[in-house]
Write an enzyme that holds these catalytic residues in place. Structure first.
Site, mmCIF file in Angstrom:
data_model
loop_
_atom_site.group_PDB
_atom_site.id
_atom_site.type_symbol
_atom_site.label_atom_id
_atom_site.label_comp_id
_atom_site.label_asym_id
_atom_site.label_seq_id
_atom_site.Cartn_x
_atom_site.Cartn_y
_atom_site.Cartn_z
ATOM 1 N N ASP A 70 0.859 -1.184 0.000
ATOM 2 C CA ASP A 70 0.000 0.000 0.000
ATOM 3 C C ASP A 70 0.892 1.230 0.000
ATOM 4 O OD1 ASP A 70 -2.421 -1.406 0.057
ATOM 5 O OD2 ASP A 70 -2.447 -1.495 2.236
ATOM 6 N N ASP A 79 -6.951 -1.724 -4.478
ATOM 7 C CA ASP A 79 -7.982 -1.404 -3.484
ATOM 8 C C ASP A 79 -8.991 -0.403 -4.043
ATOM 9 O OD1 ASP A 79 -6.555 -3.023 -1.707
ATOM 10 O OD2 ASP A 79 -5.480 -1.322 -0.843
#
Length: 162
Positions: free
Chosen positions: A121, A139
């Site tokens: 991330d 995501d």
């Protein structure tokens, strides 16, 4: 039935595109941008960071065991198979795009789990000291795809029985 195959021709390439773009952005972040790892302020409300998510969304179900990434990847793989089955049964573009986005995002995160043991991330949005959990392109695709499926489920008018 021929029409549903056309939704495969829409959803599957879209899933592949999302997966490739997700992996490309993660490669750039890992190999170019985060050398060395650090926080990079891009705007007053957006940073680039490097975060390793060993759980699912928002780091829920974080699992540091050796089997954890494989269990989560297996669960995501089962969901992708279910979505592929669903994609083969629909005949409308909107949900096909939503399914393709979710499938591509899930596949991108599965690759991370199998390669690194965690999901990469790096997008960090914040306001007044409050940070949204870091996320990635996969995501974002999953979130948009699920939103499209919810909108479709709430507002699409089913055909009347003939």
């Amino acid at each position: 039935m021929a029409r549903s195959h056309s939704m495969w021709r829409l959803g599957i390439p879209l899933a592949g595109l999302v997966m490739v773009l997700d992996q490309l952005t993660k490669w750039v972040i890992l190999s170019q941008v985060m050398q060395p790892p650090r926080g990079i302020e891009v705007t007053p409300f957006f940073n680039l960071v490097l975060a390793w998510n060993r759980g699912i969304s928002f780091s829920l179900l974080t699992n540091d065991t050796a089997a954890g990434p494989f269990i989560l990847a297996g669960m995501a793989g089962a969901i992708v198979l279910g979505l592929a089955w669903w994609l083969g049964r629909i005949d409308r573009r909107w949900p096909a795009v939503g399914i393709g986005l979710v499938m591509g995002g899930a596949l991108g995160n599965i690759i991370d789990r199998l390669r690194y043991g965690a999901v990469v991330d790096f997008l960090d949005f914040h306001l007044a000291g409050w940070h949204w959990p870091a996320f990635n392109l996969a995501d974002a695709a999953i979130t948009v795809g699920v939103g499209m499926l919810i909108v479709d489920g709430l507002f699409d008018k089913p055909e009347r029985a003939k």
